[in-house]
Each structure stands twice: as C-alpha cells, then as structure tokens.
Design a protein around this motif. Sequence first.
Motif, PDB file in Angstrom:
ATOM      1  N   LYS B 195      -9.594 -27.081   1.055  1.00  0.00           N
ATOM      2  CA  LYS B 195     -10.644 -26.053   1.087  1.00  0.00           C
ATOM      3  C   LYS B 195     -10.839 -25.516   2.491  1.00  0.00           C
ATOM      4  CE  LYS B 195     -13.896 -27.054  -2.571  1.00  0.00           C
ATOM      5  NZ  LYS B 195     -15.076 -27.876  -2.810  1.00  0.00           N
ATOM      6  N   ASP B 196     -10.876 -26.393   3.465  1.00  0.00           N
ATOM      7  CA  ASP B 196     -11.124 -25.977   4.851  1.00  0.00           C
ATOM      8  C   ASP B 196     -10.474 -26.973   5.807  1.00  0.00           C
ATOM      9  OD1 ASP B 196     -11.988 -25.226   7.313  1.00  0.00           O
ATOM     10  OD2 ASP B 196     -14.129 -25.505   6.920  1.00  0.00           O
ATOM     11  N   PRO B 197      -9.275 -26.638   6.301  1.00  0.00           N
ATOM     12  CA  PRO B 197      -8.552 -27.575   7.175  1.00  0.00           C
ATOM     13  C   PRO B 197      -9.316 -27.874   8.468  1.00  0.00           C
ATOM     14  CG  PRO B 197      -7.163 -25.695   6.534  1.00  0.00           C
ATOM     15  CD  PRO B 197      -8.556 -25.369   6.119  1.00  0.00           C
ATOM     16  N   ASP B 198     -10.248 -26.968   8.859  1.00  0.00           N
ATOM     17  CA  ASP B 198     -10.988 -27.172  10.105  1.00  0.00           C
ATOM     18  C   ASP B 198     -12.396 -27.677   9.875  1.00  0.00           C
ATOM     19  OD1 ASP B 198      -8.805 -26.188  11.552  1.00  0.00           O
ATOM     20  OD2 ASP B 198      -9.453 -24.110  11.178  1.00  0.00           O
ATOM     21  N   THR B 199     -12.682 -28.193   8.695  1.00  0.00           N
ATOM     22  CA  THR B 199     -14.040 -28.654   8.385  1.00  0.00           C
ATOM     23  C   THR B 199     -14.491 -29.729   9.376  1.00  0.00           C
ATOM     24  OG1 THR B 199     -15.422 -29.769   6.746  1.00  0.00           O
ATOM     25  CG2 THR B 199     -13.100 -30.331   6.718  1.00  0.00           C
ATOM     26  N   PRO B 200     -15.781 -29.665   9.797  1.00  0.00           N
ATOM     27  CA  PRO B 200     -16.295 -30.753  10.650  1.00  0.00           C
ATOM     28  C   PRO B 200     -16.473 -32.038   9.859  1.00  0.00           C
ATOM     29  CG  PRO B 200     -18.062 -29.200  10.125  1.00  0.00           C
ATOM     30  CD  PRO B 200     -16.788 -28.611   9.581  1.00  0.00           C
ATOM     31  N   GLY B 201     -16.328 -31.951   8.532  1.00  0.00           N
ATOM     32  CA  GLY B 201     -16.564 -33.125   7.690  1.00  0.00           C
ATOM     33  C   GLY B 201     -18.041 -33.285   7.408  1.00  0.00           C
ATOM     34  N   SER B 202     -18.353 -34.209   6.515  1.00  0.00           N
ATOM     35  CA  SER B 202     -19.754 -34.491   6.192  1.00  0.00           C
ATOM     36  C   SER B 202     -19.843 -35.910   5.665  1.00  0.00           C
ATOM     37  CB  SER B 202     -20.266 -33.517   5.127  1.00  0.00           C
ATOM     38  OG  SER B 202     -19.671 -33.826   3.878  1.00  0.00           O
ATOM     39  N   LEU B 203     -21.047 -36.465   5.685  1.00  0.00           N
ATOM     40  CA  LEU B 203     -21.236 -37.793   5.102  1.00  0.00           C
ATOM     41  C   LEU B 203     -20.876 -37.785   3.630  1.00  0.00           C
ATOM     42  CD1 LEU B 203     -24.479 -39.055   6.869  1.00  0.00           C
ATOM     43  CD2 LEU B 203     -22.249 -40.174   6.861  1.00  0.00           C
ATOM     44  N   GLY B 204     -21.197 -36.675   2.945  1.00  0.00           N
ATOM     45  CA  GLY B 204     -20.902 -36.580   1.520  1.00  0.00           C
ATOM     46  C   GLY B 204     -19.419 -36.758   1.231  1.00  0.00           C
ATOM     47  N   ILE B 205     -18.565 -36.099   2.027  1.00  0.00           N
ATOM     48  CA  ILE B 205     -17.117 -36.228   1.835  1.00  0.00           C
ATOM     49  C   ILE B 205     -16.640 -37.643   2.203  1.00  0.00           C
ATOM     50  CG2 ILE B 205     -14.842 -35.393   2.587  1.00  0.00           C
ATOM     51  CD1 ILE B 205     -16.283 -32.679   3.269  1.00  0.00           C
ATOM     52  N   ALA B 206     -17.157 -38.153   3.321  1.00  0.00           N
ATOM     53  CA  ALA B 206     -16.719 -39.476   3.792  1.00  0.00           C
ATOM     54  C   ALA B 206     -17.088 -40.566   2.786  1.00  0.00           C
ATOM     55  CB  ALA B 206     -17.324 -39.763   5.169  1.00  0.00           C
ATOM     56  N   ILE B 207     -18.260 -40.418   2.157  1.00  0.00           N
ATOM     57  CA  ILE B 207     -18.667 -41.380   1.120  1.00  0.00           C
ATOM     58  C   ILE B 207     -17.664 -41.340  -0.033  1.00  0.00           C
ATOM     59  CG2 ILE B 207     -20.431 -41.920  -0.626  1.00  0.00           C
ATOM     60  CD1 ILE B 207     -22.551 -40.904   1.374  1.00  0.00           C
ATOM     61  N   SER B 208     -17.308 -40.121  -0.448  1.00  0.00           N
ATOM     62  CA  SER B 208     -16.333 -39.994  -1.541  1.00  0.00           C
ATOM     63  C   SER B 208     -15.040 -40.714  -1.186  1.00  0.00           C
ATOM     64  CB  SER B 208     -16.022 -38.514  -1.810  1.00  0.00           C
ATOM     65  OG  SER B 208     -17.167 -37.834  -2.273  1.00  0.00           O
ATOM     66  N   GLU B 209     -14.567 -40.520   0.024  1.00  0.00           N
ATOM     67  CA  GLU B 209     -13.301 -41.149   0.435  1.00  0.00           C
ATOM     68  C   GLU B 209     -13.394 -42.671   0.385  1.00  0.00           C
ATOM     69  OE1 GLU B 209     -10.343 -39.190   2.959  1.00  0.00           O
ATOM     70  OE2 GLU B 209     -12.084 -38.659   4.192  1.00  0.00           O
TER      71      GLU B 209
END
Lengths: 458, 458
Positions: B195-209
């Motif tokens: 979706k976004d190769p330059d995303t700063p990331g988020s806790l929501g994504i990191a939790i999913s991982e």
Amino acid sequence: MTTRKIILAEDEMPRQWYNILADIKMNPPLGPDGNPVTPEALAPVFPMNLIEQEVSTERWIDIPEEVLDILRIWRPSPLVRALSLEKALDTPAKIYFKNESVSPPGSHKPNTAVPQAYYNREFGIKKITTETGAGQWGSALSFACSLFGIECKVFMVRVSFDQKPYRKSMMEVWGGKCVASPSSETKAGQEALEKDPDTPGSLGIAISEAIEEAVSDETGNTRYSLGSVLNHVMLHQTIIGLEAKKQLEKTGDYPDVIIGCAGGGSNFAGLAFPFVLDKINGKEIDIYPVEPAGCPTLTKAPFVYDHGDTARYTPLLPMYSLGHTFVPPPFHAGGLRYHGMAPTVSQLVSEGLIEPKAITQLDAYEAGVLLARSEGLIPAPETTHALACVVDEARKAKEEGKEKVILFNWSGHGLLDLMAYDKYFSNELKNISLPEAEIAESEKVFENFPKPELLKSR
Amino acid sequence: MTTRKIILAEDEMPRQWYNILADIKMNPPLGPDGNPVTPEALAPVFPMNLIEQEVSTERWIDIPEEVLDILRIWRPSPLVRALSLEKALDTPAKIYFKNESVSPPGSHKPNTAVPQAYYNREFGIKKITTETGAGQWGSALSFACSLFGIECKVFMVRVSFDQKPYRKSMMEVWGGKCVASPSSETKAGQEALEKDPDTPGSLGIAISEAIEEAVSDETGNTRYSLGSVLNHVMLHQTIIGLEAKKQLEKTGDYPDVIIGCAGGGSNFAGLAFPFVLDKINGKEIDIYPVEPAGCPTLTKAPFVYDHGDTARYTPLLPMYSLGHTFVPPPFHAGGLRYHGMAPTVSQLVSEGLIEPKAITQLDAYEAGVLLARSEGLIPAPETTHALACVVDEARKAKEEGKEKVILFNWSGHGLLDLMAYDKYFSNELKNISLPEAEIAESEKVFENFPKPELLKSR
C-alpha cells in the motif's frame, strides 16, 4: 527473600566528606620554577574556596546544606546485592555494588559537579569551562550548572563527540554548550589540529583548551573545573564509600575485596578511600583500581612528576603517567582514556596499599553483557572494566570455596554507549594493547622533570 | 529539609494487583461472529493463565513470588516531591511524581513485561512476539525474557526504529531480536508495504505482524504479548498506584489531581486505577489521562467497537478509536501513537469518571525542558505530555491560591530520545493537529460494527 537493595533514608546521608590527605603523605604539586605551587598561583584557574579544599588536611569536611539538598535528588544511592549475578556465576562470593548510575546524568560525576558549581557560585563565578571524555563529566557539570544558574562550556574529546552524539544533546537540555576538542577556539586546540588534523583528541588536550578559555576571560568571572584527578574531586566522591559503609553495616557484611574502574581515579577513590582508611588502621582488604589495557597508566607507567594536560598549563603532579602528550587509542571507555592518574590514587599504588589491574576491552564487554542479562542493568563501558575484575574474583572465590564479600562501584549506565555494544556484537571491537616501544617513546616527555619521593604513610 | 524522595522498603511492596474489572461494568470483546469471545478463542495468541487473568473479576490478584523478586531489581519506585519544580513555578501546589524511569529499560513497561514473561514460561512457552512504538515496550519485554530464558522477537514501528537506533541496540544487549515494521516477514507487513512502501508504520500494523508470527508457529510454543490496552496489562501496572498510595500515606497528603499520559492507557491506568476505586467509593479527585493532539483518541474520537490492529486479527474491543487503519503522523512520542485506547480506560471516560486532555507537541517539550532544568531529570517525550498538563494545573492552583496536591506518573526517561530534544531546540518540531475531515474519513472503518452500550458503574 534476601533484600536486593540496601537503602538509606535521606536523613541518613553522610554530612561530611572524608579527606584522605589527613592520613597519607603526599609529594606536593610543583610550579614552573620547580617549587611547590602556592594557592595564589592557582587563583586564576579555580575559585579560592575550592583551592582551600584542595590543600586542606582536615580529615572531615562539612558538606554544605544546599549541596546536600541537591544531592538528595538521587542520593543516597542504592547498595545492591547482585543476587542474580551470583547465581549466574554459581559463586559462594557475596557481590555488592554501589549503583551510581541513578543520578540524572547517569554516573557518579554529579557528586563533585554539584559542590563545584556551588563553591563557584558562592565565589561569584558566572561561567565554568571544562573538558569531558566519554561525556559523563560534561553532562554532570551542565546539570549542576543549570541548577545554580551558571553558564557551562564543555570541550569534548573528538572521538567521544563523534561516537556519542546524545551526550552533547544531554548537555544542551541542561543549557550547557559543548564543542569537539581539539577545537579551533583555543591556541592549545589550534596547535593540536596543526600537528594532526585527524586526531581523535585526548583528555590532555581538552583540559588545556578548557583552562585556556577560563584564564583568558578578562572579566575574571570564569573558572575551570576538573571532573577527576584533583584532591577536592576525590574528596567529594567519598560520599559513595561513606554511604556504602553505612549500608553494609545494615547487612553485617564487610568487604574482603573492593573494586572500581580508574581513569582519572575519582570513581575508584570515591568508593575506596573510606575503606583505605580502615586498611591504614589495620584492616585486611584487597583494593583494586582497574584500568583499561589500552591506557595502562598504573600497571605499565612509572611514578613521576608530569603535567595533567598536553599544553602544560597545569602544575607538575606526582602520578603514574604515560606522558602528557600521550594520545590513547580510541577504545570505547572514553572516561578511562587519560595519560595520568589522581596523585592520591598514585600515592596509594606507589606504597602498595592498593593493587592495580588491567582489563582488555573484549573481556570488559563480555562481563557487561553477562551483567545485563542477569541483573538487568546495562553498564557503561568504564563500569564493565570493574565488572570483568569482579567476575574474575567471584570465579576465584568459587575455586577456593570462599564466601568472600566483593564490593564494587557501578560508575554509570551504558544507555548512551549502546553503539559500542552494537560493535561488540558485530565483532568490530578488538583488544587494544600498547607496544612497549610506544610507551617508552611517550614517556620521554617527563625525563627531565623532578622525581617524586617514595613516601610511606604507615 | 523537606524529603525529596518517599521510599518504601522492598518488604513494603504490594503483594497483590488491583483489578478494576471487579468495580466497573464493561462491554465484552466480540469475536468475528459478533458474539463475546471465549477464552478458548484467544488460546493460540496468549497462554491460558494470562487469558484467565484477562477475564477475571477478582478485585485482588496475588503477585507471584518469583515476579516480586525480579520487580525488586528496581521497585518499589520512588515517589518524588518535585520541590524544585514547585519553586520554579512559584506555585502553592504540592507536586508529586512516581518515578517509573528507574527500571533498567527506563519506563513503567517492565511492570507487566516481567509477569507476562513469567506466566508464559509457566505455561511452557519458548518464544514471545510483540510490537513496540517508541521502543520502551520492546526493550522491556526483551529484558524480561532474558531473565526467564525466553526468546523475544520485536516488530518496531519504522519511524521509531529509524529515530531511535539505540532502542534496538538495547533489545539486543538483552538478547532480543528487533525488526522494523512493516517488515517483509509477515503477510500483514507485506500488505502494508504494498500500500505504501514509505509508510512510517503504526502500532496497529506492528501488532498484526507480531500476532501473525505467533499464531503461525506450528510447534505451538510461541505466543504474542501486548504492552498496553488489555485488562491484564492494566492489572500488572496497578502496582504503581498501590505503591503511591502507601507512599502518600507517609506524607499525610492525598491527591486532588491525578495525571498520566495515555497512548494505549497502561501508564495512566497503573497510577490512576487504585485511586479510581476511591472515586467510585465517593472521594473527590480530578483524574486526567493526557494524550497528544496529534493522535486524539479520547478527546476527538467516538466510543465504538473496533479492532486493536490494522489487519483485524484482534477481537472487536469497546474503545475510543480513530479507526484501526489510522496511521498517526510521525511525532516523537512514539508510545502515544495508537489509534485506540484500553477498553477499561475508555469505559471510565465514557461514563465521565475521568476527563481526558490533549497536549500539543511544543507545549510538551517546553514542559520537559523546564523539568530537566529544575528537577534535573530528562523526561521521555510521552512523559512530557503529562508534564505539560501538570504545569497547567500548578499555574491554575497559583491563580486560585489553592494548595492542591498533584500526583503524576513519570512514565520514562528521555535518554534515548535526545535527538527529539535536539530537533526541538533547533525549531524543527512543529505542532501537529489532525484535520477533522481526516478523522471522519479514518473512522469509516468501524461504521458497520456493533456499538457498545453506555454502561454506568456507579
């Protein structure tokens, strides 16, 4: 459960410092004419109230109330029983450490930064200059100056300035100004840069720069401050050992072995001197100052008269020295990269009251990681040198089956030194030892200076 | 001299946690079928002993002896009277803070990391995965896992991973493994990067991982651990408030105002919940969770059912949420960059028992520097949000001429966040606030989910 932290209440804090000059014989510092320096000769560099403390031979010196009040921000520091390390080493030894990393700047350094800032303010001084190696001292003085409303300027040894950018940021949070040394702001710095534009710098050069900036302020409102080596610095640090004594009394233990890392000597002295007094009075204790194999002042250099700084601004001091022009290799324990050693610590070594040890960089980090994974705390690179010696002693106790009591000084935390751990894990660090020929060469600088007498204090 | 630090002995430490579920009404978490989730449904994610704690409504839960023993490495933490800050603000208010920065990783996070590692080990788990924002949680879990011999894998939100390289080093000293999130190691990470190769990331994504890596371990020996939000995390943190109560009793003071920063909610809850119990029982206290204006969950978002993570692996939780796909702007208080809020904290806000505040980034740093130059300690960016609120309250007390007692939580130190202070001093930071339209857009994701009931606990 055995108590992990032996705590003193704030009102149990020692109210006097211990002055070892009351109990040992010392060679005097010498001026350019070869005669003992007078207090007046030091007046452009230090405020007179600190000079009086520097030369005092009173055994006990009162800690001012205002200083005590600020020390209480983090003192008394905990005495910690390293139960998890004991378990990890499966040793019968009891291991205690004094945790000096709990101060806001993260080391023992504010113990003297606070009184030094206080005495300077009392004397009407508006600005203090200093040098810093690892950055612990520069941040401690910035911290102290911010609390007393004094301007602070720090010359930071370039190799550490580059390796530890967070230290500069820390000084700035407290309002201090930090520049890399050698800088182009002083004659001493300019000369060093002319000789070697890529020099990693040294404490010797940085001291020269800071002294020069202080004495050249024509308003007379600037003085210089040193974070180690001098008698009054050792004096202020004795609060560590005095607290430790009170804390150990609560456990019923008394140390068989005392260990501290030694660069300029103040962290070691702060813990050890109150126990050296016991040793002078007949107690049997092994007392080990631990230095890095890459800067082996006490273990490889002679006891001589030498300057404390590269540009020879300081008097001649009686000490173990690798030579005032010596530039130590850029290993990571920046606080231990000093060519000389506190005259008081040197005196004790010269007469065999304490016994120096040298530790290599890789052994130091190995011990540091062992500690972090047992006790949880991450030690400063300087502290890991003491730790490696503690591990040796604990293993020896196991071999001998002896329940020894080991006491050491946790001089600081390694949170701003984590890049060094990175390098350790990626095998980028190696052991640095100094070729004998290089040592011999660097020692030529004091060949023609007077020699100190071998004095016996007991 | 008024005592600065109110200290408890190790044997005065609370031996039970306070469980607020005994005293408030809660909407249940919902599964994919819209029905309350069963403990069994959570079994692939958490060990059953922690799931039992998650759903328990016992008011007091025993702290295991082995957990107490390790907490004693740094606990009880000091309750500090901020005398120098009071003086700097010239306020009649008495300001106290609970100093949770004294733990080895530097924050309150190990209060739950240690019991979580313990319960996982008791359940036979060999590896724990987790996410981390600012890095405080990831380092706390690495620390705890190293003491219990458990492998630890941390997905760190990319913007913090890049801003705070020392946090990764710290995790590695304790043997943890840390990767930037989104990573290419999980499906959730791969999707986010597409979706976004330059995303700063988020806790929501990191939790999913982290959840994905845990549940896809076919040996069944891996579980996931969360550093905030969940009931058992809040439970473990209540040791802060329980200690603070004992410490305040020694002074004779009782708080009029309680303040803590709130990202996922655990730091705030840890201090506040034991006092919320008093409020439920009739005490008058103002209790403020403080969030960043750049991620205004409690002050701008609705109370809804939403997922705790971006990839929707978690159940639907009753909470204030900006939407599970919301990616907060990259301001520096990484620990406060979460789209949701602990259901327990959310419940208290929804029924008006506590009153949220939002603070802008520049006000937060201004308060942080004021603190550093008065009390000496350098606060974490998260803590500065609480501080800014404390400063407001202390000034209000001055205007009103009231001797209020203010208690706040010093969630962590800022020693690994010094680059953010650098940016503040060089005017690179600005206030970040969120356009209403952006909030409205991000909230569409929960439009069709069930709605929580408005429950009243008293």
